[in-house]
Enzyme design. Sequence first.
Site, mmCIF file in Angstrom:
data_model
loop_
_atom_site.group_PDB
_atom_site.id
_atom_site.type_symbol
_atom_site.label_atom_id
_atom_site.label_comp_id
_atom_site.label_asym_id
_atom_site.label_seq_id
_atom_site.Cartn_x
_atom_site.Cartn_y
_atom_site.Cartn_z
ATOM 1 N N SER A 85 -2.528 1.609 -6.380
ATOM 2 C CA SER A 85 -2.480 0.113 -6.144
ATOM 3 C C SER A 85 -1.136 -0.574 -6.662
ATOM 4 O O SER A 85 -1.147 -1.869 -6.556
ATOM 5 C CB SER A 85 -3.905 -0.603 -6.738
ATOM 6 O OG SER A 85 -3.845 -0.097 -8.156
ATOM 7 N N THR A 187 -3.847 -4.792 -8.903
ATOM 8 C CA THR A 187 -2.540 -5.215 -9.331
ATOM 9 C C THR A 187 -2.357 -4.847 -10.897
ATOM 10 O O THR A 187 -3.405 -5.252 -11.747
ATOM 11 C CB THR A 187 -2.532 -6.691 -9.145
ATOM 12 O OG1 THR A 187 -3.074 -6.966 -7.849
ATOM 13 C CG2 THR A 187 -1.337 -7.358 -9.597
ATOM 14 N N THR A 205 2.433 -5.006 -7.596
ATOM 15 C CA THR A 205 1.420 -4.419 -6.811
ATOM 16 C C THR A 205 1.860 -3.789 -5.467
ATOM 17 O O THR A 205 2.980 -4.307 -5.062
ATOM 18 C CB THR A 205 0.287 -5.454 -6.445
ATOM 19 O OG1 THR A 205 -0.701 -4.818 -5.820
ATOM 20 C CG2 THR A 205 0.661 -6.561 -5.455
ATOM 21 N N ARG A 215 1.969 -8.543 5.268
ATOM 22 C CA ARG A 215 1.173 -9.355 4.503
ATOM 23 C C ARG A 215 1.808 -9.426 3.135
ATOM 24 O O ARG A 215 2.104 -8.441 2.432
ATOM 25 C CB ARG A 215 -0.319 -8.820 4.482
ATOM 26 C CG ARG A 215 -1.229 -9.691 3.675
ATOM 27 C CD ARG A 215 -1.223 -8.924 2.348
ATOM 28 N NE ARG A 215 -2.453 -9.737 1.493
ATOM 29 C CZ ARG A 215 -2.639 -9.310 0.207
ATOM 30 N NH1 ARG A 215 -1.739 -8.592 -0.412
ATOM 31 N NH2 ARG A 215 -3.678 -9.852 -0.398
ATOM 32 N N THR A 238 -5.962 -10.820 -10.675
ATOM 33 C CA THR A 238 -5.936 -9.534 -9.915
ATOM 34 C C THR A 238 -6.831 -9.569 -8.855
ATOM 35 O O THR A 238 -7.730 -10.633 -9.088
ATOM 36 C CB THR A 238 -6.248 -8.207 -10.881
ATOM 37 O OG1 THR A 238 -6.284 -6.944 -10.068
ATOM 38 C CG2 THR A 238 -7.679 -8.350 -11.447
ATOM 39 N N GLY A 239 -6.859 -8.705 -7.885
ATOM 40 C CA GLY A 239 -8.118 -9.151 -6.982
ATOM 41 C C GLY A 239 -7.459 -9.348 -5.565
ATOM 42 O O GLY A 239 -6.372 -9.520 -5.366
#
Length: 326
Positions: A85, A187, A205, A215, A238-239
Amino acid sequence: MKRRDFLKKSALVTTASALVGCDVKVDFENLSSFKNGGLPIVISTWNHGVAANKVAMNIIKNGGNALDAVEAGVRVTESDPEMMSVGYGGLPDRDGHVTLDACIMDYTGNCGAVSYLQHIKNPISVARKVMEETPHVMLSGKGALDFALEKGFEMENLLTEKAENLWKEWLVTSQYKPIVNIENHDTIGLLAIDKKGNISGACTTSGLAWKLHGRVGDSPIIGAGMYVDNEIGGACATGVGELVMKTLGSFLIVELMRQGMNPQEACKEAVMRIVAKEEYNDMQVGYLAIDKNGNYGAYSIHPGFNFALHLGGENKMHDAESFVKS
Ligand code: GLY
């Protein structure tokens, strides 16, 4: 009263469990995270943070500054092909391209970022060059790549065989569905305070797996993926980046700390801003924050977000509190 003088005065008052800010009353004896305060500190998101923290703290222990520490720390994760990731080995977008986002911010308020960068293993170091060697904050796409090559970075294939195979498996259904706590990592956001008490942060990330080509998420956006104000503290995220971008989460957390919240309260409030407006059932966001005194906080939407904390000679994983209880 000048702001710096005011902050100094506030710091003195906090030890006496009294007033911070003009009209915000905080009982510091009863704030659990304040009992954990201490310097220096390195804190970072997810399991991959342990190895990153170790490298960052070594730099600080040897007298290095927080900026060098955060860059070196997250480079460990970027360079590890098993971390799918971040950086080299990251999962590609739906067209099979690995595109990377990163940002870095130092204790003077300087910052740099790259977004939609391909073929460079350590985007955080390109972000630092943007900060230090251009008049800009962010370079993107081909311009960021050209800049990196000009600065001597090597062009590499970042799509590992493992990532390519997973992408080919995904192509069979081509269903886009963000996965909460993907493989217990995502991330890496890393915040550090050095021996002089200076704060810096880094965030990097490969973004959401199978994202639309082009994106860009929260991670390279100063104030969304990460933010530092050396007089107050720092925060990182993060997320699912879209939720963080809509609320400018890291900037929000630092501003809430400025108004008197401790790091834990500020992270929680930033999550509450998301859940108040968004469908969060399948969406994870996690925040980390530190204040100027080395107190820390962590909060996420769902259970499962964890973080690595290097403090007081120990470098250990901890589970964050979450809005949804398991
Ligand atoms: N938080 C990483 C991303 O959404 O790209």
